[in-house]
Design a protein around this motif. Sequence first.
Motif, short mmCIF file in Angstrom:
data_model
loop_
_atom_site.label_atom_id
_atom_site.label_comp_id
_atom_site.label_asym_id
_atom_site.label_seq_id
_atom_site.Cartn_x
_atom_site.Cartn_y
_atom_site.Cartn_z
N THR A 99 21.63 4.79 13.21
CA THR A 99 22.25 3.70 13.96
C THR A 99 21.75 2.39 13.37
O THR A 99 20.61 2.30 12.88
CB THR A 99 21.91 3.74 15.47
OG1 THR A 99 20.48 3.69 15.63
CG2 THR A 99 22.43 5.02 16.10
N ARG A 100 22.56 1.36 13.41
CA ARG A 100 22.24 0.11 12.72
C ARG A 100 20.96 -0.55 13.25
O ARG A 100 20.23 -1.18 12.50
CB ARG A 100 23.41 -0.87 12.86
CG ARG A 100 24.70 -0.44 12.19
CD ARG A 100 25.73 -1.53 12.30
NE ARG A 100 25.29 -2.73 11.60
CZ ARG A 100 25.80 -3.94 11.83
NH1 ARG A 100 26.72 -4.11 12.77
NH2 ARG A 100 25.35 -4.98 11.15
N ASP A 101 20.70 -0.38 14.53
CA ASP A 101 19.56 -1.07 15.16
C ASP A 101 18.38 -0.14 15.42
O ASP A 101 17.54 -0.43 16.27
CB ASP A 101 20.00 -1.72 16.47
CG ASP A 101 20.61 -0.71 17.44
OD1 ASP A 101 20.72 0.48 17.07
OD2 ASP A 101 20.97 -1.11 18.56
N GLU A 102 18.29 0.99 14.72
CA GLU A 102 17.31 2.03 15.04
C GLU A 102 15.86 1.57 14.93
O GLU A 102 14.98 2.11 15.59
CB GLU A 102 17.54 3.26 14.17
CG GLU A 102 17.42 3.00 12.69
CD GLU A 102 17.85 4.19 11.85
OE1 GLU A 102 18.38 5.16 12.43
OE2 GLU A 102 17.66 4.15 10.63
N THR A 103 15.57 0.59 14.09
CA THR A 103 14.19 0.11 13.95
C THR A 103 13.88 -1.08 14.86
O THR A 103 12.74 -1.53 14.90
CB THR A 103 13.91 -0.31 12.49
OG1 THR A 103 14.80 -1.36 12.13
CG2 THR A 103 14.10 0.87 11.56
N LEU A 104 14.89 -1.56 15.59
CA LEU A 104 14.71 -2.77 16.39
C LEU A 104 14.72 -2.51 17.89
O LEU A 104 14.00 -3.19 18.64
CB LEU A 104 15.81 -3.79 16.04
CG LEU A 104 15.89 -4.21 14.56
CD1 LEU A 104 17.07 -5.16 14.36
CD2 LEU A 104 14.60 -4.86 14.11
N VAL A 105 15.53 -1.57 18.34
CA VAL A 105 15.65 -1.33 19.78
C VAL A 105 15.44 0.15 20.08
O VAL A 105 15.61 1.01 19.21
CB VAL A 105 17.03 -1.77 20.32
CG1 VAL A 105 17.25 -3.25 20.08
CG2 VAL A 105 18.14 -0.96 19.67
N GLU A 106 15.05 0.43 21.31
CA GLU A 106 14.87 1.80 21.74
C GLU A 106 16.22 2.45 22.02
O GLU A 106 17.18 1.78 22.39
CB GLU A 106 14.00 1.85 23.00
CG GLU A 106 12.59 1.33 22.79
CD GLU A 106 11.77 1.32 24.06
OE1 GLU A 106 12.39 1.48 25.13
OE2 GLU A 106 10.55 1.13 23.99
N GLY A 107 16.27 3.77 21.82
CA GLY A 107 17.48 4.49 22.12
C GLY A 107 17.73 4.54 23.62
O GLY A 107 16.90 4.12 24.43
N LEU A 108 18.87 5.07 24.00
CA LEU A 108 19.25 5.14 25.40
C LEU A 108 19.06 6.55 25.93
O LEU A 108 19.37 7.53 25.25
CB LEU A 108 20.71 4.71 25.59
CG LEU A 108 21.04 3.27 25.18
CD1 LEU A 108 22.53 3.02 25.35
CD2 LEU A 108 20.23 2.28 26.00
N HIS B 58 14.01 9.89 24.81
CA HIS B 58 15.08 9.34 23.99
C HIS B 58 14.89 7.85 23.72
O HIS B 58 15.51 7.32 22.80
CB HIS B 58 16.43 9.56 24.67
CG HIS B 58 16.80 11.01 24.82
ND1 HIS B 58 17.59 11.69 23.92
CD2 HIS B 58 16.46 11.92 25.77
CE1 HIS B 58 17.74 12.95 24.30
NE2 HIS B 58 17.07 13.11 25.43
N GLU B 59 14.08 7.18 24.51
CA GLU B 59 13.96 5.73 24.40
C GLU B 59 12.88 5.37 23.38
O GLU B 59 11.83 4.82 23.72
CB GLU B 59 13.64 5.14 25.78
CG GLU B 59 14.71 5.47 26.81
CD GLU B 59 14.38 4.94 28.19
OE1 GLU B 59 13.96 3.77 28.30
OE2 GLU B 59 14.50 5.69 29.17
N VAL B 60 13.15 5.67 22.11
CA VAL B 60 12.19 5.42 21.04
C VAL B 60 12.86 4.62 19.93
O VAL B 60 14.07 4.70 19.72
CB VAL B 60 11.62 6.74 20.47
CG1 VAL B 60 10.84 7.49 21.54
CG2 VAL B 60 12.73 7.61 19.91
N LYS B 61 12.03 3.87 19.22
CA LYS B 61 12.47 3.13 18.04
C LYS B 61 12.02 3.88 16.79
O LYS B 61 11.01 4.57 16.80
CB LYS B 61 11.86 1.73 18.03
CG LYS B 61 12.33 0.82 19.14
CD LYS B 61 11.70 -0.56 19.02
CE LYS B 61 10.20 -0.51 19.25
NZ LYS B 61 9.58 -1.85 19.30
N LEU B 62 12.75 3.72 15.72
CA LEU B 62 12.34 4.30 14.45
C LEU B 62 11.23 3.43 13.85
O LEU B 62 11.31 2.20 13.86
CB LEU B 62 13.52 4.37 13.49
CG LEU B 62 13.29 5.20 12.24
CD1 LEU B 62 13.18 6.68 12.59
CD2 LEU B 62 14.41 5.00 11.23
N GLY B 63 10.18 4.08 13.36
CA GLY B 63 9.07 3.36 12.74
C GLY B 63 7.99 2.96 13.72
O GLY B 63 7.07 2.22 13.34
#
Length: 572
Positions: free
Chosen positions: A32-41, A301-306
């Motif tokens: 997902t484009r924002d995977e390193t910036l925001v947590e998943g849903l 599920h509410e995690v960011k990449l990195g």
Amino acid sequence: MKSSTYTSNMLASIKLAKSSLINAKFIYGFFTRDETLVEGLRPINKNNSPDRILSQLKKSPRYVTISMSPPITNAKKSTLLSDIKLVRENINIVYSAEDVGNTSATTILVQDTGLLDRVYRTIKRSADLRGITGNLTDVSLKLGDVFGKAIDRALLQELTSRFSEAGANFISDSTRIGTGKFGQVRSTITSYTASDKFVLDLIKSGEATCSPGPVSSIALLSDNLAPIQESARSEVQAISSNDYITIFEPVHMRESTDKEFVDGTELIATLIYRKETLSSGNEITRLLDVLAPDSTTYNDHEVKLGATYDYWAHSVYRITTHSISVNTGQVVVAKVLFQSEASQAYTVRTADDVPPPPPTDFGLRWDYMTKKLILSWTFPPTSQRDIKYFQIFRRSSINEPFTMLMEYDFNDSLALPIRYENILPGNTQKQSSPMTMYFDTDFKKDSDYIYTVACVDARGFVSNYSQQLRATFDIIRNKLVIELISPGNAPRPYPNVFLRGDIFLDSIVVKGKRRFKVYFDPEYLKLVDRTNNNMGLFHIENEGRYNISIIDVDRAENLNIPLTIKDLRKPA
């Protein structure tokens, strides 16, 4: 030396069986484009059926899956959803072990995270004192010879293989050094209850060997304990009855009848906590969810990449006991919520560090209209959908390295990766969508080139080469001639590793010699793939034989000498 004596009273404590975390693992689903910036849903549907859970996981871009074991206890277990709701609504009055004692005591959670590093340094000092030098394997072997049967050599080599201490960095930690008995000791959390008058001294005395549990850092813990100890020591040195009074806010209370004695403990819920350690060093701790007491899995599920997360769990008990009402002074039956000590913590780095596979269906064809060579390929079969660059390579022969002709950049990530390749500005082309075709205008009908392609994912990890195809043109037949030089998946540093035919010189021509010596000096004793499986390229002793063939060209005679290699690393 100045010393002081402080009066102190007996400490009270409560011991409740705690949950155990078995494992915590990050799963990367898709880009997902924002995977390193925001947590998943978190999925909206919370239906707990296995089919629904599996469906949610397949739709989740990334998550951390946690395996846990309920506490072993004789307490009655509740299965009521109303009890889970009760805990959620009263989370601020779920008391911990440190709340049970008197008002002049503090409980500290300690975890020995530096165990393996101290063991490594001890072994290294032992080797230095004996003048033993060399690589990590040599050091462990020589130390094993010194100690003989007094030490397990396999364990010694495992403990010595702290490659990060030697300055090495790894993309993937597929083999975790220090699991088993040492990993269990390192992940065990122990609680200590101490008087406020010397609680800071206690934590500082173990600072060199232990670190706090999952709740806070050593610096933060010391900062919080300093005013507590200072205040406790400044008080009048006397024992008061207030030191033995503990005040709780119950979730339910009723008057006690005459000659009634009620006492009970009931396991009603499990709390899942997470701490995120930011790049600045700051920490964010939050309660993720309240689960049923017999829960064995949880998916965050509410995690960011990195990101770096620590997970742990508490078991929640409802304790029924007799108390005295602060308002009326009457004896009452109160129900109070208590949580156990924290389980061992698991640290998870949410990183997708697996390089992508190379492109597939790589082919060459000649365009008779434009008189150009066309290269084409397709995306590799992967569900992650994170391929963001394609690279096209060419070389004149197998004796030359590949030269990059072009890189197609169609990365739409909101945070671009750090690239470790030095791509020349003229060799990259920014695109709004993927391109799976390249026209080589340099190829003429008298050209002879070898082509291949590769890809790069959204985190900058590069794939191996695809198939390597040689292209020449048959002028007489007016046809492009394509030859397979190498199958796909050759590593970047070794493009010839899968070449068809023997690329090594096995024959040595000598004359006038009567004796020879054979030396076997491999750079590596074992080669493993990304999943840590031995590729079986090296055989010793009974696993494989080697042959030396001596040919006398003058007499037309030959002699075959079979050889086996003995592993001298093993004890006799």
